[in-house]
Design a protein around this motif. Structure first.
Motif, PDB file in Angstrom:
ATOM      1  N   SER A   1       0.830  -1.204   0.000  1.00 50.65           N
ATOM      2  CA  SER A   1       0.000   0.000   0.000  1.00 50.65           C
ATOM      3  C   SER A   1       0.867   1.257   0.000  1.00 50.65           C
ATOM      4  O   SER A   1       0.492   2.279  -0.597  1.00 50.65           O
ATOM      5  CB  SER A   1      -0.943   0.000   1.205  1.00 50.65           C
ATOM      6  OG  SER A   1      -0.228   0.042   2.421  1.00 50.65           O
ATOM      7  N   LYS A   2       2.026   1.197   0.660  1.00 52.31           N
ATOM      8  CA  LYS A   2       2.925   2.351   0.665  1.00 52.31           C
ATOM      9  C   LYS A   2       3.462   2.635  -0.740  1.00 52.31           C
ATOM     10  O   LYS A   2       3.614   3.800  -1.128  1.00 52.31           O
ATOM     11  CB  LYS A   2       4.100   2.106   1.622  1.00 52.31           C
ATOM     12  CG  LYS A   2       3.712   2.035   3.091  1.00 52.31           C
ATOM     13  CD  LYS A   2       4.947   1.787   3.948  1.00 52.31           C
ATOM     14  CE  LYS A   2       4.585   1.645   5.411  1.00 52.31           C
ATOM     15  NZ  LYS A   2       5.784   1.377   6.243  1.00 52.31           N
ATOM     16  N   ILE A   3       3.732   1.578  -1.493  1.00 50.45           N
ATOM     17  CA  ILE A   3       4.203   1.768  -2.875  1.00 50.45           C
ATOM     18  C   ILE A   3       3.097   2.398  -3.716  1.00 50.45           C
ATOM     19  O   ILE A   3       3.349   3.284  -4.550  1.00 50.45           O
ATOM     20  CB  ILE A   3       4.675   0.439  -3.479  1.00 50.45           C
ATOM     21  CG1 ILE A   3       5.906  -0.079  -2.734  1.00 50.45           C
ATOM     22  CG2 ILE A   3       5.004   0.597  -4.968  1.00 50.45           C
ATOM     23  CD1 ILE A   3       6.359  -1.473  -3.150  1.00 50.45           C
ATOM     24  N   ALA A   4       1.855   1.962  -3.503  1.00 51.56           N
ATOM     25  CA  ALA A   4       0.731   2.567  -4.230  1.00 51.56           C
ATOM     26  C   ALA A   4       0.612   4.046  -3.892  1.00 51.56           C
ATOM     27  O   ALA A   4       0.375   4.892  -4.772  1.00 51.56           O
ATOM     28  CB  ALA A   4      -0.566   1.832  -3.893  1.00 51.56           C
ATOM     29  N   LEU A   5       0.774   4.387  -2.607  1.00 48.56           N
ATOM     30  CA  LEU A   5       0.707   5.792  -2.202  1.00 48.56           C
ATOM     31  C   LEU A   5       1.885   6.576  -2.773  1.00 48.56           C
ATOM     32  O   LEU A   5       1.728   7.735  -3.183  1.00 48.56           O
ATOM     33  CB  LEU A   5       0.681   5.901  -0.683  1.00 48.56           C
ATOM     34  CG  LEU A   5       0.561   7.318  -0.102  1.00 48.56           C
ATOM     35  CD1 LEU A   5      -0.701   8.015  -0.610  1.00 48.56           C
ATOM     36  CD2 LEU A   5       0.572   7.275   1.417  1.00 48.56           C
ATOM     37  N   ALA A   6       3.054   5.960  -2.814  1.00 48.35           N
ATOM     38  CA  ALA A   6       4.220   6.617  -3.419  1.00 48.35           C
ATOM     39  C   ALA A   6       3.953   6.933  -4.884  1.00 48.35           C
ATOM     40  O   ALA A   6       4.322   8.010  -5.381  1.00 48.35           O
ATOM     41  CB  ALA A   6       5.455   5.726  -3.279  1.00 48.35           C
ATOM     42  N   ALA A   7       3.300   6.013  -5.581  1.00 54.39           N
ATOM     43  CA  ALA A   7       2.955   6.254  -6.985  1.00 54.39           C
ATOM     44  C   ALA A   7       1.967   7.412  -7.108  1.00 54.39           C
ATOM     45  O   ALA A   7       2.097   8.272  -7.993  1.00 54.39           O
ATOM     46  CB  ALA A   7       2.363   4.985  -7.600  1.00 54.39           C
ATOM     47  N   LEU A   8       0.962   7.443  -6.214  1.00 53.82           N
ATOM     48  CA  LEU A   8      -0.011   8.537  -6.249  1.00 53.82           C
ATOM     49  C   LEU A   8       0.670   9.875  -5.969  1.00 53.82           C
ATOM     50  O   LEU A   8       0.368  10.885  -6.624  1.00 53.82           O
ATOM     51  CB  LEU A   8      -1.119   8.281  -5.229  1.00 53.82           C
ATOM     52  CG  LEU A   8      -2.182   9.389  -5.099  1.00 53.82           C
ATOM     53  CD1 LEU A   8      -2.913   9.605  -6.418  1.00 53.82           C
ATOM     54  CD2 LEU A   8      -3.165   9.046  -3.985  1.00 53.82           C
ATOM     55  N   CYS A   9       1.597   9.906  -5.012  1.00 54.87           N
ATOM     56  CA  CYS A   9       2.299  11.151  -4.701  1.00 54.87           C
ATOM     57  C   CYS A   9       3.160  11.608  -5.877  1.00 54.87           C
ATOM     58  O   CYS A   9       3.190  12.801  -6.206  1.00 54.87           O
ATOM     59  CB  CYS A   9       3.157  10.973  -3.451  1.00 54.87           C
ATOM     60  SG  CYS A   9       2.210  10.899  -1.917  1.00 54.87           S
ATOM     61  N   ALA A  10       3.864  10.672  -6.510  1.00 56.67           N
ATOM     62  CA  ALA A  10       4.697  11.033  -7.665  1.00 56.67           C
ATOM     63  C   ALA A  10       3.832  11.569  -8.803  1.00 56.67           C
ATOM     64  O   ALA A  10       4.178  12.569  -9.445  1.00 56.67           O
ATOM     65  CB  ALA A  10       5.504   9.822  -8.129  1.00 56.67           C
ATOM     66  N   TRP A  11       2.690  10.924  -9.050  1.00 55.39           N
ATOM     67  CA  TRP A  11       1.767  11.402 -10.085  1.00 55.39           C
ATOM     68  C   TRP A  11       1.230  12.784  -9.714  1.00 55.39           C
ATOM     69  O   TRP A  11       1.112  13.667 -10.574  1.00 55.39           O
ATOM     70  CB  TRP A  11       0.621  10.409 -10.256  1.00 55.39           C
ATOM     71  CG  TRP A  11      -0.375  10.820 -11.296  1.00 55.39           C
ATOM     72  CD1 TRP A  11      -0.338  10.533 -12.639  1.00 55.39           C
ATOM     73  CD2 TRP A  11      -1.553  11.602 -11.089  1.00 55.39           C
ATOM     74  NE1 TRP A  11      -1.417  11.092 -13.273  1.00 55.39           N
ATOM     75  CE2 TRP A  11      -2.179  11.757 -12.343  1.00 55.39           C
ATOM     76  CE3 TRP A  11      -2.125  12.185  -9.972  1.00 55.39           C
ATOM     77  CZ2 TRP A  11      -3.363  12.478 -12.509  1.00 55.39           C
ATOM     78  CZ3 TRP A  11      -3.312  12.914 -10.123  1.00 55.39           C
ATOM     79  CH2 TRP A  11      -3.912  13.051 -11.386  1.00 55.39           C
ATOM     80  N   SER A  12       0.926  13.004  -8.439  1.00 56.71           N
ATOM     81  CA  SER A  12       0.397  14.293  -7.987  1.00 56.71           C
ATOM     82  C   SER A  12       1.433  15.399  -8.172  1.00 56.71           C
ATOM     83  O   SER A  12       1.090  16.528  -8.561  1.00 56.71           O
ATOM     84  CB  SER A  12      -0.019  14.208  -6.520  1.00 56.71           C
ATOM     85  OG  SER A  12      -1.093  13.299  -6.345  1.00 56.71           O
ATOM     86  N   ILE A  13       2.707  15.095  -7.906  1.00 52.70           N
ATOM     87  CA  ILE A  13       3.762  16.083  -8.126  1.00 52.70           C
ATOM     88  C   ILE A  13       3.830  16.447  -9.605  1.00 52.70           C
ATOM     89  O   ILE A  13       3.926  17.630  -9.970  1.00 52.70           O
ATOM     90  CB  ILE A  13       5.112  15.537  -7.617  1.00 52.70           C
ATOM     91  CG1 ILE A  13       5.093  15.445  -6.086  1.00 52.70           C
ATOM     92  CG2 ILE A  13       6.271  16.417  -8.084  1.00 52.70           C
ATOM     93  CD1 ILE A  13       6.235  14.627  -5.506  1.00 52.70           C
ATOM     94  N   GLN A  14       3.765  15.448 -10.473  1.00 56.95           N
ATOM     95  CA  GLN A  14       3.787  15.706 -11.918  1.00 56.95           C
ATOM     96  C   GLN A  14       2.634  16.583 -12.363  1.00 56.95           C
ATOM     97  O   GLN A  14       2.758  17.374 -13.298  1.00 56.95           O
ATOM     98  CB  GLN A  14       3.726  14.385 -12.693  1.00 56.95           C
ATOM     99  CG  GLN A  14       5.021  13.614 -12.751  1.00 56.95           C
ATOM    100  CD  GLN A  14       4.926  12.438 -13.718  1.00 56.95           C
ATOM    101  OE1 GLN A  14       3.883  12.148 -14.289  1.00 56.95           O
ATOM    102  NE2 GLN A  14       6.044  11.756 -13.904  1.00 56.95           N
TER     103      GLN A  14
END
Length: 245
Positions: free
Chosen positions: A176-189
Motif C-alpha cells: 500500500s505504501k508503494i501505491a501511495l508513493a505512486a499517487l504522490c509522484a503522479w500528484s507532483i507531476q
C-alpha cells in the motif's frame, strides 16, 4: 446551538467554510441522511465533506477540524521503502494498473483486516456510490500486481486540482505504501498541492501527512477546485515510482 441537518434527496449540505459545527458534542459531524442520494457524494467532496459510518447507521457526513493532509513532496520514502520500490520496479512480473477493475480494489479495501479495527466503513452503499463516481471520472484506483496477482493498492477521489485519499490495502509488506508513493509522484507531476487524508492516524503521520486547520484546508480546496482540472482519464505505470529512487 443549531441542530445537525437531516438531509433529504434534494437538500443542500451546510457549508463548513461559513457555518460552525452544529453540535459541539460531535465535532466535525456536519449532516446526516438516510442514504447516499444521487449526486450527493459529488457535492459533498467539493465542500470538503465526506461520508463515514457503519452498517445499520444513517449516513454520517463529516468535515473534521483539524484535517489530515499529505503534501506530495512531503511523502516520507524511507530507505526500506526505497528498497521495496526498487525491487518492484526491477521485477519483470510486476506492474501498476490504474483504473482497471475499480470495484475489486474497493472490495479489497473493504475486506482487508486491520489492526485494532473490527468491520469496515466501506459498506455496499459506499461501494456503489464510489463506483458511480468512478464511472463519472472522479474516482480512481491504483493496483500493484505481481505475477498476475493483486498485492495491494488504493482508491481515491479527484475534483478540480484536489485529490482525496480514501482507503489502502496490502497483501504483501509495503504494497500500500508503494501505491501511495505512486499517487504522490503522479500528484507532483500534475501540480497537486495536497492529498486529503481526512482522519489523523499514526500510520499516515509516519508517511509524511500532517494535520492542518479545517479553515486552511477548505480555503485550499476552493483554490484547487478553480485551478486547471485533473484529467478524468488517468494513465501511468510503475516507471513513475523512479521519482523516489
Amino acid at each position: 446551538m443549531s441542530q445537525i441537518s437531516w438531509l433529504g434527496p434534494h437538500d443542500s449540505f451546510p457549508n463548513p467554510l461559513i457555518e460552525a459545527d452544529p453540535d459541539p458534542g460531535v465535532p466535525g459531524l456536519i449532516a446526516v441522511s438516510e442514504r447516499i442520494y444521487p449526486g450527493q457524494l459529488s457535492d459533498a467532496y467539493q465542500l470538503g465533506i465526506f461520508p463515514w459510518y457503519s452498517d445499520n447507521q444513517p449516513v454520517l457526513w463529516w468535515s473534521p477540524d483539524p484535517r489530515m493532509v499529505l503534501k506530495p513532496n512531503a511523502f516520507k520514502c524511507s530507505d526500506s521503502l526505497q528498497k521495496s520500490i526498487r525491487h518492484f520496479c526491477q521485477d519483470a512480473h510486476s506492474q501498476i494498473l490504474v483504473d482497471q477493475d475499480f470495484g475489486s480494489i474497493v472490495r479489497a479495501c473493504a475486506t482487508s483486516k486491520r489492526k485494532d479495527q473490527d468491520g469496515t466503513w466501506i459498506t455496499h452503499e459506499i461501494m456503489d456510490a464510489y463506483t458511480a463516481l468512478h464511472e463519472q471520472g472522479h474516482a480512481h484506483s491504483i493496483a500493484l500486481v505481481e505475477n498476475g496477482q493483486i498485492i495491494g493498492g488504493l482508491y481515491c477521489v479527484a475534483f478540480g486540482g484536489m485529490v482525496f485519499g480514501e482507503s489502502m490495502f496490502s497483501r504483501k509488506p509495503d504494497a500500500s505504501k508503494i501505491a501511495l508513493a505512486a499517487l504522490c509522484a503522479w500528484s507532483i507531476q500534475n501540480h497537486i498541492a495536497m492529498i486529503d487524508c481526512q482522519q489523523e492516524t499514526g500510520h499516515l503521520r509516519s508517511l509524511g501527512a500532517a494535520p492542518i486547520a479545517r479553515q486552511e484546508f477548505l480555503e485550499q480546496l476552493q483554490i484547487s477546485l478553480n485551478q486547471t482540472k485533473i484529467e478524468t482519464s488517468w494513465t501511468f505505470d510503475k516507471v513513475i515510482l523512479t521519482y523516489w529512487l
